[in-house]
Design a protein around this motif. Sequence first.
Motif, PDB file in Angstrom:
ATOM      1  N   LYS A  21       0.763  -1.099   0.006  1.00 25.66           N
ATOM      2  CA  LYS A  21      -0.109   0.110   0.107  1.00 25.66           C
ATOM      3  C   LYS A  21       0.828   1.223  -0.006  1.00 25.66           C
ATOM      4  CE  LYS A  21      -1.819   1.935   3.776  1.00 25.66           C
ATOM      5  NZ  LYS A  21      -1.788   3.417   3.556  1.00 25.66           N
ATOM      6  N   ARG A  52      -3.459  -0.049  -3.636  1.00 24.90           N
ATOM      7  CA  ARG A  52      -3.001  -1.074  -3.034  1.00 24.90           C
ATOM      8  C   ARG A  52      -2.909  -2.449  -4.230  1.00 24.90           C
ATOM      9  NH1 ARG A  52      -7.674  -0.851   1.227  1.00 24.90           N
ATOM     10  NH2 ARG A  52      -6.649   0.087   2.981  1.00 24.90           N
ATOM     11  N   VAL A  73       2.674  -1.506  -7.321  1.00 24.17           N
ATOM     12  CA  VAL A  73       2.209  -0.163  -6.687  1.00 24.17           C
ATOM     13  C   VAL A  73       3.184   0.917  -7.244  1.00 24.17           C
ATOM     14  CG1 VAL A  73       2.657   1.075  -4.406  1.00 24.17           C
ATOM     15  CG2 VAL A  73       1.682  -1.221  -4.416  1.00 24.17           C
ATOM     16  N   ILE A 110       6.279   2.479   1.089  1.00 23.24           N
ATOM     17  CA  ILE A 110       5.460   1.140   0.743  1.00 23.24           C
ATOM     18  C   ILE A 110       5.262   0.673   2.019  1.00 23.24           C
ATOM     19  CG2 ILE A 110       4.999  -0.925  -0.543  1.00 23.24           C
ATOM     20  CD1 ILE A 110       6.546   0.885  -2.706  1.00 23.24           C
TER      21      ILE A 110
END
Length: 68
Positions: free
Chosen positions: A8, A25, A32, A61
Amino acid sequence: MASKQYKKLGCLDVDPKGGCAFEVRAESEEEVLRLVADHAKTMHKLTNPPPEMAAKIKGAIKSVSVNV
């Protein structure tokens, strides 16, 4: 319900004062980063982030559990 690990990242994770609530996500860090790069180009007109920003982005992240 089963739980699955995702990566995420959101704009507020990189710049808490920036005011952009974009968040993504995905199953992999690479995905990502691809989605964030698309967002940065489209919404922030940022095509080549400086190395220190790229490092900050990668460092922000997180792994999260998502119920699937």
